[in-house]
Design a protein around this motif. Structure first.
Motif, short mmCIF file in Angstrom:
data_model
loop_
_atom_site.label_atom_id
_atom_site.label_comp_id
_atom_site.label_asym_id
_atom_site.label_seq_id
_atom_site.Cartn_x
_atom_site.Cartn_y
_atom_site.Cartn_z
N ARG A 11 2.65 -1.93 -10.30
CA ARG A 11 2.14 -0.88 -9.41
C ARG A 11 0.61 -0.87 -9.42
O ARG A 11 -0.02 -0.60 -8.39
CB ARG A 11 2.66 0.49 -9.86
CG ARG A 11 4.18 0.62 -9.89
CD ARG A 11 4.81 0.33 -8.52
NE ARG A 11 6.24 0.56 -8.55
CZ ARG A 11 7.15 -0.36 -8.85
NH1 ARG A 11 6.74 -1.60 -9.11
NH2 ARG A 11 8.44 -0.09 -8.84
N ARG A 43 -0.66 -3.69 -7.13
CA ARG A 43 -0.55 -3.33 -5.72
C ARG A 43 -1.57 -2.26 -5.33
O ARG A 43 -2.19 -2.32 -4.25
CB ARG A 43 0.87 -2.85 -5.43
CG ARG A 43 1.92 -3.96 -5.54
CD ARG A 43 3.33 -3.42 -5.64
NE ARG A 43 3.69 -2.57 -4.50
CZ ARG A 43 4.83 -1.89 -4.41
NH1 ARG A 43 5.70 -1.96 -5.41
NH2 ARG A 43 5.09 -1.16 -3.36
N GLN A 100 6.36 -2.62 -15.22
CA GLN A 100 6.43 -1.87 -13.96
C GLN A 100 5.07 -1.25 -13.63
O GLN A 100 4.60 -1.32 -12.50
CB GLN A 100 7.49 -0.78 -14.05
CG GLN A 100 7.55 0.11 -12.80
CD GLN A 100 8.56 1.24 -12.94
OE1 GLN A 100 9.61 1.05 -13.52
NE2 GLN A 100 8.23 2.40 -12.42
N TRP A 101 4.42 -0.68 -14.64
CA TRP A 101 3.10 -0.10 -14.42
C TRP A 101 2.09 -1.17 -14.01
O TRP A 101 1.25 -0.94 -13.16
CB TRP A 101 2.62 0.60 -15.70
CG TRP A 101 3.42 1.80 -16.06
CD1 TRP A 101 4.39 2.41 -15.29
CD2 TRP A 101 3.33 2.56 -17.27
NE1 TRP A 101 4.91 3.50 -15.95
CE2 TRP A 101 4.29 3.62 -17.16
CE3 TRP A 101 2.56 2.45 -18.42
CZ2 TRP A 101 4.46 4.55 -18.18
CZ3 TRP A 101 2.73 3.39 -19.44
CH2 TRP A 101 3.67 4.42 -19.32
N PHE A 136 2.67 5.68 -4.97
CA PHE A 136 3.27 5.27 -6.25
C PHE A 136 3.54 6.46 -7.17
O PHE A 136 3.70 6.28 -8.37
CB PHE A 136 2.35 4.27 -6.96
CG PHE A 136 2.07 3.03 -6.17
CD1 PHE A 136 3.08 2.14 -5.87
CD2 PHE A 136 0.80 2.77 -5.69
CE1 PHE A 136 2.84 1.00 -5.12
CE2 PHE A 136 0.53 1.64 -4.95
CZ PHE A 136 1.56 0.75 -4.66
N ASP A 150 6.06 6.44 -10.22
CA ASP A 150 6.27 5.08 -10.72
C ASP A 150 5.26 4.69 -11.78
O ASP A 150 5.48 3.71 -12.52
CB ASP A 150 6.18 4.07 -9.56
CG ASP A 150 7.37 4.17 -8.63
OD1 ASP A 150 8.37 4.79 -9.02
OD2 ASP A 150 7.30 3.63 -7.50
N ILE A 151 4.14 5.41 -11.86
CA ILE A 151 3.06 5.05 -12.76
C ILE A 151 2.28 6.31 -13.11
O ILE A 151 2.12 7.20 -12.26
CB ILE A 151 2.14 3.99 -12.09
CG1 ILE A 151 1.04 3.53 -13.05
CG2 ILE A 151 1.55 4.50 -10.80
CD1 ILE A 151 0.20 2.37 -12.50
#
Length: 365
Positions: A37, A40, A33-34, A96, A99-100
């Protein structure tokens, strides 16, 4: 006078140090997931940096429009609400957040701004395209996020926590300096800098950056070693009193062609292989040879460049000059066979790195 230190990057496989398979999978999913992110965010940062620079090219704006890229609180002509480095960070941080870890975004932002500013002249001349990042990119983190680095004598591995995720290293049959560098970090003899995590095929790789002191060999800058690269002999080097030929055409080129021929035979023969377990079994011989050529070239280039630097150290040559390289590169570009089967650029890169590590001044003629 150049810097007395040098930064080295190594590749170390990591394993999540948790007891159950479910816990390990959960942490691996978080890392993926990291990575997503970060991919992006990297493309967003580069896009915003490019647009900020291009504002000056919008000549069709009215004369009253301000376009100075500076904080409006510090400069009357500024059009930014905060410092320029903080603009791109806030863009990705607001998008983000949660999320990170923000440390990853901060290090990513700082790295991309430095890279963009370095390559900016080439962007405007049209000699380089804007960076485009892939989904499997490595993501950075600062050394302050890594804690508890120690050697576990019971498991015979190095252990640490990164963002509170426990990891242990897998060095395998390590014959390089990875173990020694990690031991020096634990003792405080070597500094650990901003590093990266790379995810590939479900495996975790740590790309640590170590800052070490350059080697001291008592070299004399007035002693010059002249080297040249060619297809007949990979490297020929000479000083006033000595000369050395490193490698031969047969040793490098013919072996490389043999591996290519073996790969073609395996690809042709794969059509007649039994495929009871699918494509994996059918292409077993092909996959075995697929990386054989690159591994062989990588090994040979390391050996050749090491022998060259050892020659310079033995004769106390503090300056290494690579002769007539531009002409040879142009010739290689015109001949498809040479370009396909030779490795000028990679060999030059390895020589430059090893020369810098040994404290030898490297010059390309």
């Amino acid at each position: 006078m150049g810097k007395s230190t040098l930064k080295l990057t190594r590749k170390i496989q990591l394993l999540v140090d948790l007891p159950t398979k479910e816990e390990r999978k959960e942490k691996l999913d978080k890392l993926y997931q990291w990575q997503n992110r970060c991919f992006r965010a990297a493309n967003l940062i580069v896009s915003h940096l490019y647009i900020q620079e291009m504002i000056k090219e919008f000549f069709y704006l009215s004369e009253g429009i301000k376009y100075k890229l500076a904080d409006e609180k510090k400069d009357k002509q500024g059009i930014l609400q905060r410092s320029r480095i903080n603009t791109t960070y806030r863009v990705v941080s607001d998008r983000f957040k949660g999320d990170i870890p923000t440390n990853i975004l901060s290090n990513l932002n700082r790295t991309l701004i430095a890279s963009f500013n370095k390559n900016k002249p080439e962007y405007w001349k049209g000699e380089r395209s804007l960076k485009n990042f892939r989904r499997d990119m490595a993501f950075p983190f600062g050394p302050e996020c890594l804690s508890g680095l120690s050697f576990n004598t019971e498991k015979q591995v190095f252990c640490f926590r990164l963002f509170q995720i426990p990891f242990r290293t897998y060095l395998g049959k390590d014959h390089t300096d990875k173990r020694r560098l990690l031991e020096q970090v634990i003792k405080g003899e070597t500094k650990l800098c901003t590093s990266h995590i790379k995810l590939k095929d479900g495996k975790i790789f740590w790309l640590p950056v170590f800052e070490i002191e350059k080697e001291k060999h008592g070299l004399r800058p007035e002693v010059i070693a002249e080297a040249s690269l060619s297809l007949e002999y990979p490297i020929v080097v000479k000083t006033v009193n000595a000369r050395l030929t490193i490698g031969t055409r047969e040793e490098f080129l013919y072996r490389r062609l043999a591996i290519q021929a073996a790969l073609r035979r395996a690809q042709i023969g794969a059509t007649h292989c039994r495929s009871s377990k699918g494509a994996k079994r059918k292409l077993k011989a092909v996959n075995k040879l697929r990386n054989a050529e690159s591994n062989y070239v990588h090994h040979c280039i390391h050996v050749y460049s090491r022998r060259l630097i050892d020659f310079c150290i033995k004769h106390q040559a503090g300056t290494l000059i690579l002769l007539n390289q531009e002409d040879k590169i142009e010739i290689a570009k015109e001949e498809e066979f040479v370009l396909r089967n030779w490795s000028y650029y990679e060999l030059m890169t390895k020589i430059k790195y090893k020369a810098e590590k040994a404290g030898i001044e490297f010059i390309t003629d």
